[in-house]
Design a protein around this motif. Structure first.
Motif, PDB file in Angstrom:
ATOM      1  N   LEU A  92      30.870  27.323  44.419  1.00 34.92           N
ATOM      2  CA  LEU A  92      31.912  28.289  44.741  1.00 34.92           C
ATOM      3  C   LEU A  92      31.725  28.846  46.150  1.00 34.92           C
ATOM      4  O   LEU A  92      30.606  28.931  46.660  1.00 34.92           O
ATOM      5  N   GLY A  93      32.837  29.251  46.744  1.00 36.14           N
ATOM      6  CA  GLY A  93      32.796  29.885  48.056  1.00 36.14           C
ATOM      7  C   GLY A  93      32.947  31.392  47.933  1.00 36.14           C
ATOM      8  O   GLY A  93      32.807  31.966  46.849  1.00 36.14           O
ATOM      9  N   THR A  94      33.245  32.045  49.029  1.00 36.94           N
ATOM     10  CA  THR A  94      33.447  33.493  49.028  1.00 36.94           C
ATOM     11  C   THR A  94      34.677  33.837  48.203  1.00 36.94           C
ATOM     12  O   THR A  94      35.762  33.272  48.399  1.00 36.94           O
ATOM     13  N   ALA A  95      34.516  34.761  47.276  1.00 37.76           N
ATOM     14  CA  ALA A  95      35.589  35.091  46.350  1.00 37.76           C
ATOM     15  C   ALA A  95      36.632  35.992  46.984  1.00 37.76           C
ATOM     16  O   ALA A  95      36.334  36.805  47.866  1.00 37.76           O
ATOM     17  N   THR A  96      37.857  35.866  46.497  1.00 37.49           N
ATOM     18  CA  THR A  96      38.894  36.834  46.838  1.00 37.49           C
ATOM     19  C   THR A  96      38.528  38.202  46.270  1.00 37.49           C
ATOM     20  O   THR A  96      38.673  39.225  46.938  1.00 37.49           O
ATOM     21  N   ALA A  97      38.060  38.220  45.024  1.00 36.27           N
ATOM     22  CA  ALA A  97      37.572  39.453  44.383  1.00 36.27           C
ATOM     23  C   ALA A  97      36.610  39.045  43.288  1.00 36.27           C
ATOM     24  O   ALA A  97      37.037  38.446  42.293  1.00 36.27           O
ATOM     25  N   TYR A 151      24.590  36.050  31.688  1.00 29.34           N
ATOM     26  CA  TYR A 151      23.196  36.494  31.623  1.00 29.34           C
ATOM     27  C   TYR A 151      22.584  36.375  33.008  1.00 29.34           C
ATOM     28  O   TYR A 151      22.017  35.356  33.370  1.00 29.34           O
ATOM     29  N   PRO A 152      22.712  37.422  33.844  1.00 27.80           N
ATOM     30  CA  PRO A 152      22.298  37.292  35.239  1.00 27.80           C
ATOM     31  C   PRO A 152      20.806  37.093  35.440  1.00 27.80           C
ATOM     32  O   PRO A 152      20.392  36.369  36.333  1.00 27.80           O
ATOM     33  N   SER A 153      19.950  37.744  34.631  1.00 26.59           N
ATOM     34  CA  SER A 153      18.502  37.601  34.764  1.00 26.59           C
ATOM     35  C   SER A 153      17.846  38.364  33.624  1.00 26.59           C
ATOM     36  O   SER A 153      18.535  38.981  32.799  1.00 26.59           O
ATOM     37  N   GLN A 225      31.234  48.586  34.577  1.00 29.07           N
ATOM     38  CA  GLN A 225      32.403  48.766  35.430  1.00 29.07           C
ATOM     39  C   GLN A 225      32.074  48.374  36.867  1.00 29.07           C
ATOM     40  O   GLN A 225      31.014  48.715  37.406  1.00 29.07           O
ATOM     41  N   ASN A 226      32.997  47.618  37.468  1.00 29.98           N
ATOM     42  CA  ASN A 226      32.918  47.161  38.863  1.00 29.98           C
ATOM     43  C   ASN A 226      31.768  46.190  39.124  1.00 29.98           C
ATOM     44  O   ASN A 226      31.416  45.947  40.283  1.00 29.98           O
ATOM     45  N   SER A 227      31.192  45.630  38.070  1.00 30.38           N
ATOM     46  CA  SER A 227      30.099  44.679  38.259  1.00 30.38           C
ATOM     47  C   SER A 227      30.631  43.343  38.760  1.00 30.38           C
ATOM     48  O   SER A 227      31.765  42.945  38.499  1.00 30.38           O
ATOM     49  N   ALA A 228      29.789  42.624  39.520  1.00 32.06           N
ATOM     50  CA  ALA A 228      30.125  41.283  39.989  1.00 32.06           C
ATOM     51  C   ALA A 228      30.121  40.315  38.814  1.00 32.06           C
ATOM     52  O   ALA A 228      29.434  40.519  37.807  1.00 32.06           O
ATOM     53  N   THR A 229      30.887  39.257  38.939  1.00 27.87           N
ATOM     54  CA  THR A 229      31.030  38.304  37.843  1.00 27.87           C
ATOM     55  C   THR A 229      30.587  36.918  38.307  1.00 27.87           C
ATOM     56  O   THR A 229      29.909  36.768  39.312  1.00 27.87           O
ATOM     57  N   ILE A 230      31.002  35.920  37.559  1.00 25.63           N
ATOM     58  CA  ILE A 230      30.641  34.535  37.860  1.00 25.63           C
ATOM     59  C   ILE A 230      31.239  34.051  39.172  1.00 25.63           C
ATOM     60  O   ILE A 230      30.805  33.060  39.731  1.00 25.63           O
ATOM     61  N   ASN A 231      32.243  34.767  39.651  1.00 23.33           N
ATOM     62  CA  ASN A 231      33.063  34.276  40.748  1.00 23.33           C
ATOM     63  C   ASN A 231      32.494  34.698  42.104  1.00 23.33           C
ATOM     64  O   ASN A 231      32.996  35.601  42.759  1.00 23.33           O
TER      65      ASN A 231
END
Length: 324
Positions: A92-97, A151-153, A225-231
């Motif tokens: 993946l590249g830089t996300a839009t959001a 599951y980030p870590s 809330q407002n956490s980063a996701t897979i994208n």
């Protein structure tokens, strides 16, 4: 003549299997037979006179309960062969959001898992100390449930065991011949936790969830809330395999009309619609895809990973034969 398996909303008191000899005019794959519920369990269909130039055919109708929206087969699909560890992948590249995304695909299982370590995964993601998967699993054969795990870590998520998101649908999938339209939409900017990730099956929003042992405590777990996701750009997105790129938990079946949207959480109605009580695909190519978005039609046997969104986010194909 085109016939497809459908389910009819008869009550439990009605007969489950009924052989009807009916007269039908040949129909095309774009036509539908709309059989309304009879006021009683009469074996005489009141809709046979709708076909003015009949030819006689025998049709076995299997009546199933319960029945809600049912889906019609997509016109083009791609087989993912589990023994071959079939998959598609792209960094993946830089996300839009990176707080919002939507995944939509039509899927049909060729086999069922027999335990929680024998999944049939639709997509996954790899990255540093990262785990991600969407797929079916079940403790017994012919009783599959849909699981989403982020599951980030070991300590990266807010829930038990470092889990960011864990949702296990209570709905059970038993039909090996059925197509299911699955939509997952995530928007972690929402103030209500249960609104931060939504699941749709054949157009219906899922609100009934089960516990899953991976969580270590009652689930579902919703993202912060407002956490980063897979994208985001640290991840490689995988289609047909799980977070560990594990061939032993790869998809076994068909996929069609597969979308990923970066930056918007869409509803199922943006990808499908109901026609005469049957949930069918609709053209969603006009949606806003965002930087990492893609649309896989699987229409070219020589370029199965081709992205038709206009982004040219083509996927690398591994262990998929063109004739599949």
């Amino acid at each position: 003549m085109f016939l497809e398996e459908v389910m009819y909303p008869f009550s439990r008191d009605c007969l489950y299997n009924l052989l009807m000899i009916v007269s039908l005019t040949p129909i095309s794959d774009s036509s539908f037979i709309n059989v309304s519920k009879e006021s009683s369990c009469s074996t005489t269909p009141n809709w046979a006179n709708k076909f003015p130039n009949p030819r006689s055919v025998s049709l076995l109708l299997t009546l199933k309960y319960p029945s809600r929206k049912v889906s019609r087969n997509p016109s083009i699909s791609q087989l993912f062969n589990r023994p071959n560890a079939s998959k598609l992948s792209r960094a993946l590249g830089t996300a839009t959001a990176n707080t919002k995304w939507t995944f939509s695909s039509w899927v049909k299982l060729s086999s069922f898992s027999t335990g929680t370590s024998d999944g049939r995964n639709i997509f996954g993601g790899t990255g540093s100390t990262y785990g991600l998967k969407l797929g079916f699993e079940g403790a017994t054969a012919n009783a599959q449930q849909l699981l989403f795990l982020d599951y980030p870590s070991n300590s990266g998520g807010p829930n038990a065991g470092g889990v960011q998101t864990l949702v296990y649908l209570k709905k059970v999938f038993r039909d090996p011949n059925a197509w299911y339209h699955i939509v997952v939409a995530q928007d972690t900017t929402q103030s209500t936790a249960s609104d931060r990730i939504k699941f749709y099956i054949n157009g219906e929003l899922q609100t009934d969830f089960d516990n899953h042992t991976s969580g270590g405590s009652p689930t579902p777990f919703y993202p912060s809330q407002n956490s980063a996701t897979i994208n985001d750009s640290i991840h490689t997105f995988l289609i047909g395999v799980d977070d560990a790129d594990n061939s032993g938990a790869s998809w076994d079946g068909y996929m069609a009309e597969t979308y990923f949207i970066d930056g918007t959480a869409y509803a199922a109605s943006d990808f499908g619609e109901s026609k005469n009580g049957v949930w069918i695909p609709k053209d969603a190519s006009g949606l806003t895809f965002g930087n990492n978005g893609f649309y896989l039609k699987f229409e070219s046997s020589s370029d199965l990973g081709n992205d038709s969104s206009g982004n040219n986010n083509d996927y690398t194909v591994s262990n998929i034969s063109a004739h599949d």
